[in-house]
Write a protein that holds these residues in place. Structure first.
Motif, short mmCIF file in Angstrom:
data_model
loop_
_atom_site.label_atom_id
_atom_site.label_comp_id
_atom_site.label_asym_id
_atom_site.label_seq_id
_atom_site.Cartn_x
_atom_site.Cartn_y
_atom_site.Cartn_z
N GLY A 142 -1.18 4.49 0.88
CA GLY A 142 -1.41 4.63 2.32
C GLY A 142 -0.17 5.09 3.06
N ASP B 133 -5.33 1.13 15.77
CA ASP B 133 -5.91 1.32 14.45
C ASP B 133 -4.94 0.78 13.41
N GLU C 187 -1.96 -3.64 1.91
CA GLU C 187 -1.51 -3.45 3.29
C GLU C 187 -0.06 -3.03 3.38
N GLU D 278 0.86 -3.29 9.14
CA GLU D 278 -0.52 -3.78 9.12
C GLU D 278 -0.53 -5.31 9.02
N ASP E 211 0.83 -1.21 0.00
CA ASP E 211 0.00 0.00 0.00
C ASP E 211 0.87 1.26 0.00
N ASP F 12 -4.91 1.07 10.29
CA ASP F 12 -4.61 2.04 9.24
C ASP F 12 -3.47 2.97 9.64
N ARG G 228 -6.70 5.11 1.63
CA ARG G 228 -6.27 3.71 1.70
C ARG G 228 -6.78 2.93 0.51
N LYS H 143 -9.59 9.13 8.72
CA LYS H 143 -8.92 8.02 8.05
C LYS H 143 -8.17 8.53 6.83
#
Length: 191
Positions: free
Chosen positions: A102, A166, A134, A138, A99, A168, A130, A127
């Motif tokens: 992200g 979290d 991952e 994560e 990711d 994220d 995303r 947030k």
């Protein structure tokens, strides 16, 4: 959970965190107490390999990290519970793409969130952007949650239930902190 201090004591199911010198690694480390990468160790045919999210989730021989270990830029933690199902879960992610979007978004948001927390304003920012892909931290956090789900009575892994994080916003420094606190919890139980 215990920290491994001798290379020969590494076991399947261990979690590693490291510092690396890539541009992204340096950027993450700048905001994250130096820890910029993490992954999972498993054994196949008597050899140790890692599961780590890089360009995609991939497997590499563990020995590629040995120089980091010798420099003190690699820490390894052993869960001390049955990790077989969790390792299989992690292996099922091989080939998934990383990711990047992200991570880039996190790089811009994380400094502001850290500042808010240091000012004791425990706010979570909206947030971040995303994808379904991952990050390395994560993957490791989800692996640890899988261990907890498969060992629901384990007091140490109950830490993940009592201290939700979290996924994220999770970064390698968070994995390092969680593993360190779980090590302390393990030691206090043994006393």
């Amino acid at each position: 959970m215990k920290e491994i201090f001798k290379w020969r004591d590494i076991k399947p199911g261990c979690i590693f965190v490291s510092r690396n010198q890539s541009l992204l690694g340096k950027a993450v480390a700048f905001w994250a107490d130096g820890w910029s990468h993490c992954g999972i160790i498993y054994e196949e045919k008597g050899n140790f390999f890692t599961i780590e999210a890089r360009k995609h989730v991939e497997s590499r021989p563990l020995y590629v990290h040995y120089e980091l270990w010798k420099r003190g830029d690699l820490r390894i933690f052993y869960p001390e519970v049955n990790c077989k199902e969790a390792i299989n879960y992690a292996l099922s992610k091989l080939g998934q793409h990383y990711d990047w979007l992200g991570d880039v978004a996190l790089f811009f948001i994380l400094p502001f969130e850290i500042l808010l927390w240091r000012l004791n304003l425990k706010a979570i920012l909206p947030k971040i952007i995303r994808t379904k892909r991952e990050k390395c931290s994560e993957n490791v956090l989800l692996y640890m949650r899988c261990i907890q789900e498969n060992n629901p009575k384990d007091v140490v892994f109950k830490y993940l239930v009592d201290n939700p994080i979290d996924k994220d916003l999770c970064i390698p420094a968070d994995i390092t902190k969680i593993c360190g606190e779980m090590c302390q919890l393990s030691k206090s139980i043994l006393k």
